[in-house]
Structures are given as structure tokens and as C-alpha cells.
Design an enzyme around this catalytic site. Structure first.
Site, PDB file in Angstrom:
ATOM      1  N   THR A  22       0.825  -1.206   0.000  1.00 30.11           N
ATOM      2  CA  THR A  22       0.000   0.000   0.000  1.00 30.11           C
ATOM      3  C   THR A  22       0.863   1.261   0.000  1.00 30.11           C
ATOM      4  O   THR A  22       2.004   1.239   0.480  1.00 30.11           O
ATOM      5  CB  THR A  22      -0.892   0.002   1.265  1.00 30.11           C
ATOM      6  OG1 THR A  22      -1.457   1.290   1.452  1.00 30.11           O
ATOM      7  CG2 THR A  22      -0.095  -0.330   2.517  1.00 30.11           C
ATOM      8  N   ASP A  23       0.291   2.371  -0.476  1.00 33.10           N
ATOM      9  CA  ASP A  23       1.004   3.657  -0.395  1.00 33.10           C
ATOM     10  C   ASP A  23       1.031   4.195   1.040  1.00 33.10           C
ATOM     11  O   ASP A  23       1.759   5.138   1.339  1.00 33.10           O
ATOM     12  CB  ASP A  23       0.365   4.686  -1.342  1.00 33.10           C
ATOM     13  CG  ASP A  23      -1.091   5.009  -1.018  1.00 33.10           C
ATOM     14  OD1 ASP A  23      -1.691   4.316  -0.169  1.00 33.10           O
ATOM     15  OD2 ASP A  23      -1.641   5.954  -1.624  1.00 33.10           O
ATOM     16  N   GLU A  24       0.243   3.565   1.938  1.00 36.78           N
ATOM     17  CA  GLU A  24       0.173   4.098   3.306  1.00 36.78           C
ATOM     18  C   GLU A  24       1.500   3.939   4.052  1.00 36.78           C
ATOM     19  O   GLU A  24       1.723   4.584   5.067  1.00 36.78           O
ATOM     20  CB  GLU A  24      -0.988   3.446   4.071  1.00 36.78           C
ATOM     21  CG  GLU A  24      -2.293   3.671   3.345  1.00 36.78           C
ATOM     22  CD  GLU A  24      -3.560   3.301   4.117  1.00 36.78           C
ATOM     23  OE1 GLU A  24      -3.513   3.270   5.354  1.00 36.78           O
ATOM     24  OE2 GLU A  24      -4.581   3.058   3.462  1.00 36.78           O
TER      25      GLU A  24
ATOM     26  N   TYR B 226      -1.709  -0.526  10.983  1.00 38.76           N
ATOM     27  CA  TYR B 226      -1.842  -1.206   9.683  1.00 38.76           C
ATOM     28  C   TYR B 226      -0.651  -0.890   8.790  1.00 38.76           C
ATOM     29  O   TYR B 226       0.032  -1.788   8.278  1.00 38.76           O
ATOM     30  CB  TYR B 226      -3.150  -0.792   8.987  1.00 38.76           C
ATOM     31  CG  TYR B 226      -3.187  -1.123   7.502  1.00 38.76           C
ATOM     32  CD1 TYR B 226      -3.186  -2.451   7.071  1.00 38.76           C
ATOM     33  CD2 TYR B 226      -3.208  -0.113   6.531  1.00 38.76           C
ATOM     34  CE1 TYR B 226      -3.199  -2.764   5.706  1.00 38.76           C
ATOM     35  CE2 TYR B 226      -3.227  -0.413   5.176  1.00 38.76           C
ATOM     36  CZ  TYR B 226      -3.225  -1.742   4.766  1.00 38.76           C
ATOM     37  OH  TYR B 226      -3.235  -2.054   3.422  1.00 38.76           O
TER      38      TYR B 226
ATOM     39  N   LYS C  73       2.365  -3.291   7.279  1.00 35.06           N
ATOM     40  CA  LYS C  73       2.640  -3.466   5.844  1.00 35.06           C
ATOM     41  C   LYS C  73       4.086  -3.031   5.541  1.00 35.06           C
ATOM     42  O   LYS C  73       4.780  -3.670   4.753  1.00 35.06           O
ATOM     43  CB  LYS C  73       1.655  -2.658   4.986  1.00 35.06           C
ATOM     44  CG  LYS C  73       0.226  -3.156   5.008  1.00 35.06           C
ATOM     45  CD  LYS C  73       0.041  -4.571   4.461  1.00 35.06           C
ATOM     46  CE  LYS C  73       0.275  -4.670   2.960  1.00 35.06           C
ATOM     47  NZ  LYS C  73      -0.065  -6.022   2.443  1.00 35.06           N
TER      48      LYS C  73
ATOM     49  N   ASN D 163      -8.210   1.498  -3.262  1.00 28.01           N
ATOM     50  CA  ASN D 163      -9.025   0.841  -4.295  1.00 28.01           C
ATOM     51  C   ASN D 163     -10.514   0.971  -3.970  1.00 28.01           C
ATOM     52  O   ASN D 163     -10.883   1.085  -2.795  1.00 28.01           O
ATOM     53  CB  ASN D 163      -8.720  -0.660  -4.332  1.00 28.01           C
ATOM     54  CG  ASN D 163      -7.394  -1.003  -4.989  1.00 28.01           C
ATOM     55  OD1 ASN D 163      -7.276  -2.003  -5.663  1.00 28.01           O
ATOM     56  ND2 ASN D 163      -6.364  -0.176  -4.807  1.00 28.01           N
TER      57      ASN D 163
ATOM     58  N   PRO E 286      -7.636   8.492  15.249  1.00 28.85           N
ATOM     59  CA  PRO E 286      -6.317   8.910  15.756  1.00 28.85           C
ATOM     60  C   PRO E 286      -5.223   8.647  14.726  1.00 28.85           C
ATOM     61  O   PRO E 286      -5.269   7.625  14.032  1.00 28.85           O
ATOM     62  CB  PRO E 286      -6.105   8.039  17.003  1.00 28.85           C
ATOM     63  CG  PRO E 286      -7.179   7.002  17.005  1.00 28.85           C
ATOM     64  CD  PRO E 286      -8.244   7.401  16.022  1.00 28.85           C
TER      65      PRO E 286
HETATM   66  P1  NAD Z   1      -9.368  -7.670   2.166  1.00 30.38           P
HETATM   67  O1  NAD Z   1      -9.390  -7.401   3.640  1.00 30.38           O
HETATM   68  O2  NAD Z   1     -10.588  -7.455   1.356  1.00 30.38           O
HETATM   69  O3  NAD Z   1      -8.918  -9.189   1.906  1.00 30.38           O
HETATM   70  C1  NAD Z   1      -7.908  -9.810   2.637  1.00 30.38           C
HETATM   71  C2  NAD Z   1      -8.033 -11.315   2.399  1.00 30.38           C
HETATM   72  O4  NAD Z   1      -6.982 -11.962   3.125  1.00 30.38           O
HETATM   73  C3  NAD Z   1      -9.355 -11.897   2.909  1.00 30.38           C
HETATM   74  O5  NAD Z   1      -9.893 -12.769   1.932  1.00 30.38           O
HETATM   75  C4  NAD Z   1      -8.957 -12.657   4.160  1.00 30.38           C
HETATM   76  O6  NAD Z   1      -9.780 -13.806   4.405  1.00 30.38           O
HETATM   77  C5  NAD Z   1      -7.526 -13.074   3.810  1.00 30.38           C
HETATM   78  N1  NAD Z   1      -6.703 -13.325   5.007  1.00 30.38           N
HETATM   79  C6  NAD Z   1      -6.582 -12.527   6.103  1.00 30.38           C
HETATM   80  N2  NAD Z   1      -5.755 -13.098   6.985  1.00 30.38           N
HETATM   81  C7  NAD Z   1      -5.325 -14.274   6.432  1.00 30.38           C
HETATM   82  C8  NAD Z   1      -4.428 -15.287   6.838  1.00 30.38           C
HETATM   83  N3  NAD Z   1      -3.816 -15.238   8.036  1.00 30.38           N
HETATM   84  N4  NAD Z   1      -4.203 -16.335   6.011  1.00 30.38           N
HETATM   85  C9  NAD Z   1      -4.816 -16.410   4.804  1.00 30.38           C
HETATM   86  N5  NAD Z   1      -5.681 -15.480   4.364  1.00 30.38           N
HETATM   87  C10 NAD Z   1      -5.923 -14.414   5.167  1.00 30.38           C
HETATM   88  O7  NAD Z   1      -8.140  -6.822   1.623  1.00 30.38           O
HETATM   89  P2  NAD Z   1      -7.952  -6.075   0.229  1.00 30.38           P
HETATM   90  O8  NAD Z   1      -8.502  -4.718   0.338  1.00 30.38           O
HETATM   91  O9  NAD Z   1      -8.382  -6.958  -0.870  1.00 30.38           O
HETATM   92  O10 NAD Z   1      -6.361  -5.951   0.208  1.00 30.38           O
HETATM   93  C11 NAD Z   1      -5.548  -6.982  -0.342  1.00 30.38           C
HETATM   94  C12 NAD Z   1      -4.089  -6.585  -0.240  1.00 30.38           C
HETATM   95  O11 NAD Z   1      -3.878  -5.374  -0.939  1.00 30.38           O
HETATM   96  C13 NAD Z   1      -3.629  -6.336   1.199  1.00 30.38           C
HETATM   97  O12 NAD Z   1      -2.324  -6.836   1.320  1.00 30.38           O
HETATM   98  C14 NAD Z   1      -3.649  -4.828   1.337  1.00 30.38           C
HETATM   99  O13 NAD Z   1      -2.698  -4.387   2.275  1.00 30.38           O
HETATM  100  C15 NAD Z   1      -3.297  -4.406  -0.078  1.00 30.38           C
HETATM  101  N6  NAD Z   1      -3.824  -3.082  -0.498  1.00 30.38           N
HETATM  102  C16 NAD Z   1      -5.156  -2.786  -0.348  1.00 30.38           C
HETATM  103  C17 NAD Z   1      -5.633  -1.550  -0.787  1.00 30.38           C
HETATM  104  C18 NAD Z   1      -7.092  -1.191  -0.689  1.00 30.38           C
HETATM  105  O14 NAD Z   1      -7.466  -0.048  -0.978  1.00 30.38           O
HETATM  106  N7  NAD Z   1      -7.986  -2.098  -0.316  1.00 30.38           N
HETATM  107  C19 NAD Z   1      -4.754  -0.626  -1.367  1.00 30.38           C
HETATM  108  C20 NAD Z   1      -3.402  -0.979  -1.508  1.00 30.38           C
HETATM  109  C21 NAD Z   1      -2.955  -2.213  -1.078  1.00 30.38           C
HETATM  110  P1  TYD Z   2     -10.629   3.850   4.451  1.00 29.04           P
HETATM  111  O1  TYD Z   2     -11.590   3.408   3.408  1.00 29.04           O
HETATM  112  O2  TYD Z   2     -10.700   3.209   5.808  1.00 29.04           O
HETATM  113  O3  TYD Z   2      -9.184   3.719   3.820  1.00 29.04           O
HETATM  114  P2  TYD Z   2      -7.741   4.229   4.399  1.00 29.04           P
HETATM  115  O4  TYD Z   2      -7.889   4.687   5.781  1.00 29.04           O
HETATM  116  O5  TYD Z   2      -6.922   2.979   4.304  1.00 29.04           O
HETATM  117  O6  TYD Z   2      -7.313   5.302   3.465  1.00 29.04           O
HETATM  118  O7  TYD Z   2     -10.815   5.404   4.666  1.00 29.04           O
HETATM  119  C1  TYD Z   2     -10.655   6.320   3.594  1.00 29.04           C
HETATM  120  C2  TYD Z   2     -10.792   7.735   4.159  1.00 29.04           C
HETATM  121  O8  TYD Z   2     -12.151   7.909   4.618  1.00 29.04           O
HETATM  122  C3  TYD Z   2      -9.931   7.989   5.366  1.00 29.04           C
HETATM  123  O9  TYD Z   2      -9.489   9.352   5.331  1.00 29.04           O
HETATM  124  C4  TYD Z   2     -10.850   7.792   6.560  1.00 29.04           C
HETATM  125  C5  TYD Z   2     -12.195   8.230   6.009  1.00 29.04           C
HETATM  126  N1  TYD Z   2     -13.383   7.546   6.569  1.00 29.04           N
HETATM  127  C6  TYD Z   2     -14.458   8.305   7.069  1.00 29.04           C
HETATM  128  O10 TYD Z   2     -14.435   9.543   7.076  1.00 29.04           O
HETATM  129  N2  TYD Z   2     -15.548   7.630   7.536  1.00 29.04           N
HETATM  130  C7  TYD Z   2     -15.613   6.274   7.560  1.00 29.04           C
HETATM  131  O11 TYD Z   2     -16.634   5.713   8.042  1.00 29.04           O
HETATM  132  C8  TYD Z   2     -14.508   5.517   7.049  1.00 29.04           C
HETATM  133  C9  TYD Z   2     -14.526   4.022   7.059  1.00 29.04           C
HETATM  134  C10 TYD Z   2     -13.416   6.210   6.558  1.00 29.04           C
END
Ligand code: NAD
Ligand code: TYD
Length: 347
Positions: free
Chosen positions: A130-132, A155, A159, A185, A287
Site C-alpha cells: 500500500t502507499d500508506e 496497519y 505493511k 481501491n 487517531p
Molecule cells: P481484504 O481485507 O478485502 O482481503 C484480505 C483477504 O486476506 C481476505 O480474503 C482474508 O480472508 C484473507 N486473510 C486474512 N488473513 C489471512 C491469513 N492469516 N491467512 C490467509 N488469508 C488471510 O483486503 P484487500 O482490500 O483486498 O487488500 C488486499 C491486499 O492489498 C492487502 O495486502 C492490502 O494491504 C493491499 N492493499 C489494499 C488496498 C485497498 O485499498 N484495499 C490498497 C493498496 C494495497
Molecule cells: P478507508 O476506506 O478506511 O481507507 P484508508 O484509511 O486505508 O485510506 O478510509 C478512507 C478515508 O475515509 C480515510 O481518510 C478515513 C475516512 N473515513 C471516514 O471519514 N468515515 C468512515 O466511516 C470511514 C470508514 C473512513
């Protein structure tokens, strides 16, 4: 012949990656290892579950014996590692769960891969991040692949730790790896605890829309299928040892995005304009809330020719339509444990 272990393939991004690789590359064997936590859901993959080149295994990436058996059984030569605890708010409540899966789980996969591959160079550990990990930007500038790591949430710290271990295995043991760091995403199948699906779900069901702080926090949004395409390109075209940032060139302040969703859904449901905006409720801030994320995705554009395939307007329309036509999925994933968690949080 690629035998690809995809971890976390039943989650949001993972399910789109699994679908893409299973359907585009019938000659590959895709093995999806997922623990099916609250965030993993096999309903996300119903359309491809019977494919000849697809195998699902329920299991924990931190279980060394099981992972080792899988590598031997399926002669794994490629890993695409997505499994993670992925929600910042949950990491604030329970950081240890994030260290366990995101750091120890990744380390476990790396150990098994190192042992099984024994110095081979025709293999790949592709780590999805992630970019975070870069922390927070001020009002100017972008994250590049050279930005220093400054994670602020448990988190992002977990990562960042996993990114460092992947790199260290490359440097120390010569393990062939690639890492990509993507922005936020959105799209079909995203668990409705993240901003966009949470707001869509609450607007549809006329519930309060909880905006953290003053809502002036900025995220760079990318349609999930565009991310899956970038992962496919990197898997096939990138040099090992590379890192790529992936982003949508699409920054939005949370409050503006929530207002846009209200307008689009009001139109879609033939509600009076402005009716859903009345649901916006400013709540206590998160926070350590990162002010702004924005990716400079010029390296992946220059090296691999990737750019987002849909505009935000198109992506949001597809996403809203998907949630409106998949109310059963929404009902299913938000019932039980999640409903209790959410109600405790806000009600
Ligand atoms: P998600 O939470 O939707 O899915 C995570 C999956 O991992 C789930 O299917 C869960 O069952 C599985 N999982 C969790 N713990 C596990 C374990 N111990 N063993 C096996 N499986 C396990 O997450 P996502 O949003 O699809 O993100 C996927 C990846 O992409 C993550 O590594 C996340 O850090 C990264 N990512 C997500 C975003 C985003 O915006 N969602 C952006 C950048 C990077
Ligand atoms: P989120 O979808 O949790 O992604 P991330 O924190 O990983 O960027 O949150 C996106 C932005 O939206 C973040 O600035 C927090 C804010 N947010 C709210 O204002 N209300 C909400 O209920 C949630 C879940 C997030």
C-alpha cells in the site's frame, strides 16, 4: 508453466486478481490460499470456482507446515501475496492481529519460499502493498518509489514491516521479488467497512454517513479492476527487484466524495436531490489520521505502459450499480459479527 499461489484471493482485490488470471491464462494453475476471515468470501468467486485451472485452499498463511505442503504438492513457482488484515480502524483496536498476519504471515511465506526454491532464479515472490507505508503528504507533492517509509497507523506499520522483509530476503538470500504499492481501491466486492462501500450501503439504507473529523482528508482512488490489470502487467513484464507505485491520478477530499456519492445515488434511486446529504454526520476523528495520499504513477506508465482504464465517473457508476444489484451479498457480509462490530462503533 506457472503454478501461482495467490494468498488472500477470496478478499476484495485478491478475488479480482484470481478471476483475471484464471480466465486469461488457462495454462496456469492458480491456487488460492485464504483463511476466509470476516473479509474473505467465496461468493466473490462463484463464477470461476469450477474452472479446471483453479484450486481453493482454506488455510492460514502463518501455518508453516500447511504452506510448506502446498508448495510441494503444487510445485509453486510464483507467489502473489495479498492476504492481510487490511482495515486501519481495526488495526487501531487490535494491532497484534495485524503484526501476526501481515508481518509474521509474510515472513512465514518467505521462509517456505526460500527453502523450497533454494536459490532458483526462475521463480517470483510478488508482494502487494500500500502507499500508506509512506505516511502522510502535505497539500503538495506525490509519493514516488523513492519516498521514505513513515508509516503512521498500526496497519501501515505492519505493511511496511512486510515490505522490508520481502526486500531483505531479496538482498540477503537472492529471493526474486517484486513489490507494488497501490493507492486506495474501490469497486465491486469491497467489504463495506471501507469508505466508499460503507457510504453506498448507508445511503441505500438511509443510515447516518459517518465522516471522520472535518472530512478534509484526501485519498487517491483507483478502480480495483485497473489495479488487477497493473498486477497482471507487473507479474509478466517487470524486472525482479523492482518496486512500482500504482495510483489513479484521482484525488478526492472525503467530504466531496461522500457528497458526490449522495448525488449519484439520489439520481439512481429517483430520490429528491439533496435528500441523502442530510445523512452526513461528522464524527470523532481517527487517531493518527493521515491527511493526504497521492501517488506519482509515472514509473509504471513509462516502463510498462499502464494507466487507469476507467474514469472515476465510470468506475463509481459501475460500483454503485454493483452494490444496488447485489443486496444479498451486502446483507450477507454485514450480518452477524460485522453488524455487532459496526453497531458498537456508531450506534
Ligand atoms: P481484504 O481485507 O478485502 O482481503 C484480505 C483477504 O486476506 C481476505 O480474503 C482474508 O480472508 C484473507 N486473510 C486474512 N488473513 C489471512 C491469513 N492469516 N491467512 C490467509 N488469508 C488471510 O483486503 P484487500 O482490500 O483486498 O487488500 C488486499 C491486499 O492489498 C492487502 O495486502 C492490502 O494491504 C493491499 N492493499 C489494499 C488496498 C485497498 O485499498 N484495499 C490498497 C493498496 C494495497
Ligand atoms: P478507508 O476506506 O478506511 O481507507 P484508508 O484509511 O486505508 O485510506 O478510509 C478512507 C478515508 O475515509 C480515510 O481518510 C478515513 C475516512 N473515513 C471516514 O471519514 N468515515 C468512515 O466511516 C470511514 C470508514 C473512513
Amino acid at each position: 508453466m506457472k503454478n501461482i499461489l495467490i494468498t488472500g484471493g477470496a478478499g476484495f482485490i485478491g478475488s479480482h486478481v484470481v478471476r483475471r488470471l484464471v480466465t486469461r491464462y488457462p495454462e496456469y494453475h492458480i491456487i488460492n490460499l485464504d483463511l476466509l476471515t470476516y473479509a474473505g468470501n467465496l461468493e466473490n468467486l462463484r463464477d470461476i470456482e469450477g474452472a479446471n485451472n483453479y484450486t481453493f485452499i482454506k488455510g492460514d498463511i502463518a501455518d508453516k507446515e500447511m504452506v510448506n505442503k502446498l508448495f510441494h504438492l503444487y510445485d509453486i513457482n510464483t507467489v502473489i501475496h495479498l492476504a492481510a488484515e487490511s482495515h486501519v480502524d481495526r488495526s487501531i483496536d487490535d494491532p497484534l492481529a495485524f503484526a501476526r498476519t501481515n508481518i509474521m504471515g509474510t515472513l512465514n511465506l518467505l521462509e517456505v519460499a526460500r527453502d523450497f526454491w533454494k536459490g532458483r532464479t526462475d521463480v517470483l515472490f510478488y508482494h502487494i502493498s500500500t502507499d500508506e507505508v509512506y505516511g502522510s503528504l502535505g497539500s503538495e507533492g506525490f509519493f514516488t518509489e523513492k519516498s521514505p517509509y513513515q508509516p503512521n497507523s498500526p496497519y501501515s506499520a505492519s505493511k511496511a514491516g512486510s515490505d522490508h522483509f520481502v526486500r531483505a530476503y531479496g538482498e540477503t538470500y537472492g529471493l526474486p521479488y517484486i513489490t507494488s504499492n497501490c493507492s486506495n481501491n474501490y469497486g465491486p466486492n469491497q467489504f463495506p467497512e471501507k469508505l466508499i462501500p460503507l457510504m453506498i450501503n448507508n445511503i441505500i439504507s438511509n443510515k447516518p454517513l459517518p465522516v471522520y473529523g472535518d472530512g478534509n482528508y484526501t485519498r487517491d482512488w483507483l478502480y480495483v479492476i485497473d489495479h488487477a490489470e497493473a498486477i497482471d502487467l507487473i507479474l509478466h513484464k517487470a524486472e525482479t527487484g523492482e518496486t512500482y507505485n500504482i495510483g489513479g491520478f484521482n484525488e478526492w477530499k472525503n467530504i466531496d466524495l461522500v457528497r458526490l456519492l449522495c448525488t449519484l445515488i439520489d439520481q439512481r434511486l429517483n430520490r429528491a436531490q439533496g435528500s441523502s446529504e442530510k445523512l452526513i454526520t461528522f464524527v470523532k476523528d481517527r487517531p493518527g489520521h493521515d491527511k493526504r495520499y497521492a501517488i506519482d504513477a509515472s514509473k509504471i506508465h513509462k516502463d510498462l505502459g499502464w494507466k487507469p482504464g476507467v474514469t472515476f465517473q465510470q468506475g463509481l457508476a459501475l460500483t454503485i450499480d454493483w452494490y444496488l444489484s447485489n443486496k444479498e451479498w451486502l446483507e450477507h457480509v454485514t450480518s452477524g459479527e460485522y453488524r455487532e462490530y459496526y453497531e458498537k462503533r456508531y450506534e
